[in-house]
Write a protein that holds these residues in place. Sequence first.
Motif, mmCIF file in Angstrom:
data_model
loop_
_atom_site.group_PDB
_atom_site.id
_atom_site.type_symbol
_atom_site.label_atom_id
_atom_site.label_comp_id
_atom_site.label_asym_id
_atom_site.label_seq_id
_atom_site.Cartn_x
_atom_site.Cartn_y
_atom_site.Cartn_z
ATOM 1 N N ALA A 162 0.833 -1.206 0.000
ATOM 2 C CA ALA A 162 0.000 0.000 0.000
ATOM 3 C C ALA A 162 0.863 1.251 0.000
ATOM 4 N N LEU A 163 1.949 1.226 0.771
ATOM 5 C CA LEU A 163 2.852 2.370 0.840
ATOM 6 C C LEU A 163 3.556 2.587 -0.502
ATOM 7 N N TYR A 164 4.006 1.495 -1.106
ATOM 8 C CA TYR A 164 4.666 1.572 -2.415
ATOM 9 C C TYR A 164 3.722 2.166 -3.464
ATOM 10 N N SER A 165 2.457 1.747 -3.446
ATOM 11 C CA SER A 165 1.486 2.201 -4.445
ATOM 12 C C SER A 165 1.229 3.691 -4.342
ATOM 13 N N ILE A 166 0.961 4.181 -3.133
ATOM 14 C CA ILE A 166 0.619 5.599 -2.994
ATOM 15 C C ILE A 166 1.856 6.477 -3.203
ATOM 16 N N GLU A 167 3.043 5.976 -2.827
ATOM 17 C CA GLU A 167 4.265 6.752 -3.067
ATOM 18 C C GLU A 167 4.489 6.948 -4.565
ATOM 19 N N ASN A 168 4.381 5.865 -5.336
ATOM 20 C CA ASN A 168 4.570 5.961 -6.787
ATOM 21 C C ASN A 168 3.545 6.896 -7.417
ATOM 22 N N GLU A 169 2.305 6.780 -6.974
ATOM 23 C CA GLU A 169 1.252 7.638 -7.536
ATOM 24 C C GLU A 169 1.532 9.106 -7.255
ATOM 25 N N LEU A 170 1.902 9.415 -6.016
ATOM 26 C CA LEU A 170 2.146 10.819 -5.656
ATOM 27 C C LEU A 170 3.354 11.386 -6.399
ATOM 28 N N ARG A 171 4.396 10.606 -6.531
ATOM 29 C CA ARG A 171 5.585 11.104 -7.227
ATOM 30 C C ARG A 171 5.294 11.434 -8.682
ATOM 31 N N SER A 172 4.268 10.811 -9.244
ATOM 32 C CA SER A 172 3.926 11.066 -10.647
ATOM 33 C C SER A 172 3.007 12.267 -10.821
ATOM 34 N N ILE A 173 2.394 12.749 -9.721
ATOM 35 C CA ILE A 173 1.421 13.849 -9.872
ATOM 36 C C ILE A 173 1.828 15.130 -9.156
ATOM 37 N N VAL A 174 2.723 15.060 -8.167
ATOM 38 C CA VAL A 174 3.058 16.269 -7.415
ATOM 39 C C VAL A 174 4.093 17.094 -8.159
ATOM 40 N N ASP A 175 4.094 18.389 -7.884
ATOM 41 C CA ASP A 175 5.090 19.285 -8.464
ATOM 42 C C ASP A 175 6.458 19.015 -7.836
ATOM 43 N N ALA A 176 7.481 19.405 -8.545
ATOM 44 C CA ALA A 176 8.855 19.128 -8.114
ATOM 45 C C ALA A 176 9.177 19.637 -6.708
#
Length: 645
Positions: free
Chosen positions: A328-342
């Motif tokens: 669950a942690l891996y999934s949400i981390e990957n998702e956030l890294r793809s949508i958040v600003d730098a």
Amino acid sequence: MKQQLFSLNAFHHWFDELSRRHKRRILMPVDGVLVALSFWLAITLRVGEWWPNWILARSWWMLLVLPVLGIAIFHSFGLYRFALRSLGRHDIQAIGRACALLALLLAGIAYFDTRLFLPRSTPVIFGLVVFLAMIGVRSAGRNYYHWLKNRDVVKEPVIVYGAGASGIQLVSALDAAREFQPVAFLDDDKGLQGSLIAGRRVYPPSQIDSLVQKFDVKNVLLAMPSLSRLQRKQIVEFLSERSIQVQTIPSLVELVGGFATIDKLREVGVHELLERDPVDPIIDLFSSVRGRVVMVTGAGGSIGSELCRQIAAVGPAKIVLFDMSEYALYSIENELRSIVDAPVEVEAVLGSICAQTRLERVIRLHGVQTIYHAAAYKHVPLVEFNPFEGVRNNALGTLAVARAAENEGVERAILVSTDKAVRPTNVMGASKRLAELVFQRAQQRTTKTIFSMVRFGNVMGSSGSVIPRFQRQIAEGGPVTVTHPDVIRYFMTIPEAAQLVIQAGSMGEGGDVFLLDMGNPVSILDLAKRMIHLSGFEVKDGENIHGDIEIVFTGLRPGEKLFEELLVEGPALKTQHPKIMRSVDIPPEGEVVDTGFERLAEVIEREDLAALKSILKLLVEGYSAEKNVEERLGEPPNAALRATI
């Protein structure tokens, strides 16, 4: 006759296999012939003779020159790069400009060469005739192409609800596809009813039953993305009374933002039945996360992950994701890294909320300023049959979070609670009420950290909730299991709940219990019936023994109530947000809570059920179990697990 059919099929196959380059080579001489014929027809229409020799004898050479000039002009305008299958408004405009230029060229030739003796209106007539001829030939080619592609395809008849711009676009997209065949429009606008739009008649919604029977329709497609939620709810309720599958196009926001196209249909979810128009967020109420270092416990869960998404959109300095589930942690981390600003940092931390030392180290390392505590065991039957682990995680884990926040000087800590914490009849609800008492007691001890709680009911689509279970059961052909015919629940969507939790956290002044407006209660039995109908099936019961899916009543599960509450005592006070209220809860005396939690840790370690039940009754106001914990645990384990599946 068979030989003719064989030859015709051979021609269709030959044409279908032609490359675009070869089709372009065929279209050029066709356009040349059209230009020549249009020139002759323009003269004929102008003078009223089939063969005006007194004009054509002098201008016959134009029948050769104009086609060459026309093809050159058409090529320069890119007309031979258009795909006939997708002839549209822009293509027609380009053809119109090219024909206008060719007509002007003819007018110039006639002006400077008086020997042609062309009437002055001939170039205008010529331009119109050649324009119509080219549009006609290309439309015929487009229709032939679609017929060729769909001649062996059996399309499913569908009705499109909404004859506006979106409905017309949807019909156009479906005509070019191979799955659905729109047969009629439905629309509430009386001005449109009875008219023909995109070749289909527009009917009033009252005629849906006769249309379904006439065309053997099993699907209705909603093409009204700009409707309010209340209007959509009324339409979906109307359609859900019939055994037809209902699908919808993406929302207006998705279409305008380019996130989806008009033909990306999705099934209408039960959230369409909620009479809840979204309320615009109050920007000032995001102060607890904007530019702050925010930590979310249970970051990989249904609520926790949505909190992370919405916090990321507001612009925090850093998001610390804390969860004990690696996947669950891996999934949400990957998702956030793809949508958040730098500039927004994302840190993923594995750990248990019961480990206070670990929590303090993480808070100190990342300089956490705001904590949203969403980590909890939430499934009523599972916690009921695993009471020690449920209370350890939900109550003692929250105690560890509160102490870590207090010791490290966190500015705000917000607990995500549940309506099941109010006068609970189950261990899960009681454990969440204990978690609320932890935050209230922590606020009594400190002024450095603002502790607050947000209490709300069921969210639609969360893991293990009733709606995904109904969807799975319907997909498997039933039966759909409902615990009791009179069970009602409050529902809201996960994104709305998360957004309100964030805003409520910014309003906390210390020890607050916020309640989210859950709208009107929903009958679970009615919900099951509507989901069956919206999936295109009929309910099988005593009145309809030939139905598709049966509804079976299994009885209330251990610890389950017919309805839930949000208030422990006293009235609910208004806040600056119309969907957030404040409860006036009076917690037990601090010494009672402290002593109770000391005993709680001991009885969990030695797994003393009688002592656990005694502490729950002491600390949790209104706690009552319809069945003793010992008796529940004495039931066959298979029966316990079956109730949770």
